[in-house]
Design an enzyme around this catalytic site. Structure first.
Site, short mmCIF file in Angstrom:
data_model
loop_
_atom_site.label_atom_id
_atom_site.label_comp_id
_atom_site.label_asym_id
_atom_site.label_seq_id
_atom_site.Cartn_x
_atom_site.Cartn_y
_atom_site.Cartn_z
N SER A 257 0.84 -1.20 0.00
CA SER A 257 0.00 0.00 0.00
C SER A 257 0.87 1.25 0.00
O SER A 257 2.07 1.21 0.30
CB SER A 257 -0.91 0.01 1.23
OG SER A 257 -0.15 0.16 2.42
N HIS A 258 0.26 2.38 -0.31
CA HIS A 258 0.98 3.65 -0.31
C HIS A 258 1.63 3.92 1.04
O HIS A 258 2.80 4.28 1.13
CB HIS A 258 0.03 4.79 -0.69
CG HIS A 258 0.71 6.12 -0.75
ND1 HIS A 258 0.77 6.96 0.35
CD2 HIS A 258 1.38 6.74 -1.74
CE1 HIS A 258 1.43 8.05 0.02
NE2 HIS A 258 1.82 7.94 -1.25
N ALA A 259 0.87 3.74 2.11
CA ALA A 259 1.41 4.01 3.46
C ALA A 259 2.61 3.13 3.74
O ALA A 259 3.61 3.59 4.32
CB ALA A 259 0.33 3.78 4.51
#
Length: 176
Positions: free
Chosen positions: A98-100
């Protein structure tokens, strides 16, 4: 015979490991833990304690307090400016890609992603300990725990005559 196409999805220099001193291994240990408030996937291997800053929408990122622990539903590129200033990141959604997770790894900031309910059970100004030092599962503990950091200078280790081989079914367990 059909031709096959190749695609490069993303290519850029990796930053975290290139900034680390390869001769030093730093590990974290969390003792006197409070009650586990949330769990998710552990990104990184550090542990930090501090105050939470819950922000559910990117339009409110100006409310972020530097050095606090960011709690949000998920992140996208609009969030990078505050992710750089966070002590840790906690998200409801997301996985290892994921981006995070990607940005927190790049920044060297510990993150617990995919908790499912962090924005419901955590609140702004709450003191917590974020632990990514306990394997694949990341924990958010109530209160400030005792965090011990151990640094090993790998140049002081004696040479070995045995070929060391690892089967890494779980890459995060390599240094354990």
């Amino acid at each position: 015979m059909a031709s096959q196409a190749s695609f490069i999805v993303q290519a850029r220099p990796e930053t975290v490991h290139s900034r680390r001193d390869p001769a030093v291994l730093k590990t974290y240990s969390v003792k006197k833990k409070g009650r586990a408030l949330a769990t998710g996937l552990s990104i990184g291997d550090a542990a930090v304690a501090g105050h939470l800053c819950l922000i559910e929408d990117a339009k409110d990122i100006d409310r972020f307090i530097d050095g606090s622990i960011l709690v949000t539903v998920a992140t996208d590129p609009d969030w990078v400016s505050i992710m750089k200033r966070a002590a840790a990141i906690i998200t409801d959604h997301g996985g290892r890609t994921s981006h995070a997770a990607i940005v927190s790894r790049e920044l060297g900031v510990p993150a617990v992603v995919g908790t499912g309910d962090a924005t419901y059970v955590l609140h702004t100004d709450q003191e917590v300990t974020v632990s990514c030092a306990e394997g694949d599962v990341g924990f958010v503990y109530e209160g400030v725990s005792d965090i011990t950091t151990t640094t090993v200078d790998l140049t002081d280790l004696p040479p070995v005559r045995t070929n060391i081989m690892l089967n890494l079914a779980s890459p995060s367990a390599a240094y354990r």
